[in-house]
Scaffold this motif. Structure first.
Motif, short mmCIF file in Angstrom:
data_model
loop_
_atom_site.label_atom_id
_atom_site.label_comp_id
_atom_site.label_asym_id
_atom_site.label_seq_id
_atom_site.Cartn_x
_atom_site.Cartn_y
_atom_site.Cartn_z
N CYS A 183 0.82 -1.21 0.00
CA CYS A 183 0.00 0.00 0.00
C CYS A 183 0.85 1.27 0.00
O CYS A 183 1.91 1.33 0.64
N VAL A 184 0.35 2.28 -0.70
CA VAL A 184 0.92 3.62 -0.66
C VAL A 184 -0.15 4.56 -0.11
O VAL A 184 -1.27 4.61 -0.63
N VAL A 185 0.19 5.30 0.92
CA VAL A 185 -0.71 6.29 1.51
C VAL A 185 -0.33 7.68 0.99
O VAL A 185 0.85 8.03 0.96
N VAL A 186 -1.32 8.46 0.59
CA VAL A 186 -1.10 9.85 0.17
C VAL A 186 -1.69 10.74 1.26
O VAL A 186 -2.91 10.78 1.43
N GLU A 187 -0.82 11.43 2.00
CA GLU A 187 -1.24 12.15 3.20
C GLU A 187 -0.63 13.55 3.26
O GLU A 187 0.49 13.77 2.82
N HIS B 24 4.04 2.47 2.66
CA HIS B 24 4.78 3.56 2.05
C HIS B 24 3.91 4.82 2.12
O HIS B 24 2.68 4.74 1.98
N VAL B 25 4.54 5.97 2.33
CA VAL B 25 3.77 7.21 2.50
C VAL B 25 4.34 8.32 1.62
O VAL B 25 5.54 8.61 1.67
N ILE B 26 3.46 8.92 0.84
CA ILE B 26 3.78 10.13 0.07
C ILE B 26 3.23 11.32 0.84
O ILE B 26 2.03 11.40 1.11
N ALA C 264 7.54 10.42 6.12
CA ALA C 264 7.14 10.33 4.71
C ALA C 264 8.33 9.89 3.86
O ALA C 264 9.46 10.32 4.08
N ASP C 265 8.07 9.03 2.88
CA ASP C 265 9.13 8.52 2.02
C ASP C 265 9.53 9.52 0.95
O ASP C 265 10.68 9.53 0.50
N THR C 266 8.60 10.35 0.54
CA THR C 266 8.87 11.38 -0.46
C THR C 266 7.80 12.46 -0.35
O THR C 266 6.78 12.25 0.29
N VAL D 6 1.84 10.90 -10.19
CA VAL D 6 1.99 9.64 -10.91
C VAL D 6 3.46 9.21 -10.95
O VAL D 6 3.78 8.02 -10.74
N ALA D 7 4.36 10.14 -11.18
CA ALA D 7 5.78 9.81 -11.20
C ALA D 7 6.23 9.29 -9.83
O ALA D 7 7.02 8.34 -9.75
N ALA D 8 5.74 9.90 -8.76
CA ALA D 8 6.10 9.46 -7.42
C ALA D 8 5.56 8.05 -7.14
O ALA D 8 6.25 7.21 -6.54
N LEU D 9 4.34 7.77 -7.57
CA LEU D 9 3.76 6.45 -7.40
C LEU D 9 4.54 5.41 -8.19
O LEU D 9 4.84 4.33 -7.69
#
Length: 226
Positions: free
Chosen positions: A162-166, A181-183, A204-206, A215-218
């Motif tokens: 999973c990637v979380v966008v926070e 993983h966290v953006i 946060a990872d990035t 999209v590039a970060a994902l």
């Protein structure tokens, strides 16, 4: 990555800047002054119940007094009126998210009924429905990992898929506590110049500053987005 978990307030819609302005203004009207950055870091992303409890305690420590009995009721009237008038999706949110083919859902501290209203009001609900999860579905709100773990289990994804966008410190802490993983997302108008640094310090990872870069970060985290 298999699943993208989006926070709502401040990530999908501009509600955080509406809340922040109203809360700081209302607190100032009763003589309680907070520095914007420290208030954002401490309180943003909490469930309503946790926010009220923490705010009451912090005001007592700062001023030695308590909030007026009708404080939260009057503040809710103010924020609701502003939300009805000014709530909107963040720029490029719909365009970007609609082009992502990976599994996605919303996991927000906003109570369920209000969360659905925000997504409906801004025209984003069709991007996620029925995969919409709120803090009233779990025992502990952010920064505890419960909500993100609940969302992942419901979507059939392991936490490390999973990637979380926070956009909040509390949300980033919740995502990392869940083993995800966290953006850190700083596109909202409530994010000050050093907000990204606070998110990185919280795990946060990035950092992504606008939807055009999401999209590039994902993809960089191994997410199938197209």
């Amino acid at each position: 990555m298999k699943l993208i978990i989006f926070d709502c307030d401040g990530v999908l819609v501009n509600s955080e800047e509406i809340y922040l302005a109203a809360e700081l203004e209302f607190l100032a009207s009763i003589g309680v002054i907070f520095e914007r950055g420290s208030y954002t870091q401490a309180f943003m992303g909490l469930s309503p119940a946790m926010w009220k409890t923490k705010l009451q305690s912090t005001v007592e420590q700062k001023s030695g007094g308590t909030l007026p009995p009708d404080f939260f009721e009057r503040l809710d009237e103010l924020t609701s009126a502003r939300m009805d008038k000014h709530l909107a999706a963040l720029p490029e949110a719909r365009l970007t998210i609609s082009g992502i083919t990976a599994l996605r859902c919303v996991a927000s501290s906003t109570p369920s009924a209000r969360l659905h209203w925000k997504l409906q009001h801004t025209g984003l609900i069709s991007l996620f429905d029925p995969h919409i999860f709120s803090s009233d579905m779990v025992r502990n709100g952010k920064p505890a990992p419960d909500l993100f773990l609940h969302a992942a289990a419901a979507m059939g994804a392991h936490p490390d898929e999973c990637v979380v966008v926070e956009d909040s410190v509390n949300g980033v802490m919740a995502g990392k506590a869940a083993g995800m993983h966290v953006i850190g997302f700083t596109a909202g108008g409530h994010c000050g110049g050093n907000h990204g640094d606070s998110l990185l310090m919280s795990g946060a990872d990035t950092i992504v500053c606008k939807y055009g870069d999401l999209v590039a970060a994902l993809n960089g985290l191994g997410t199938m987005t197209a």
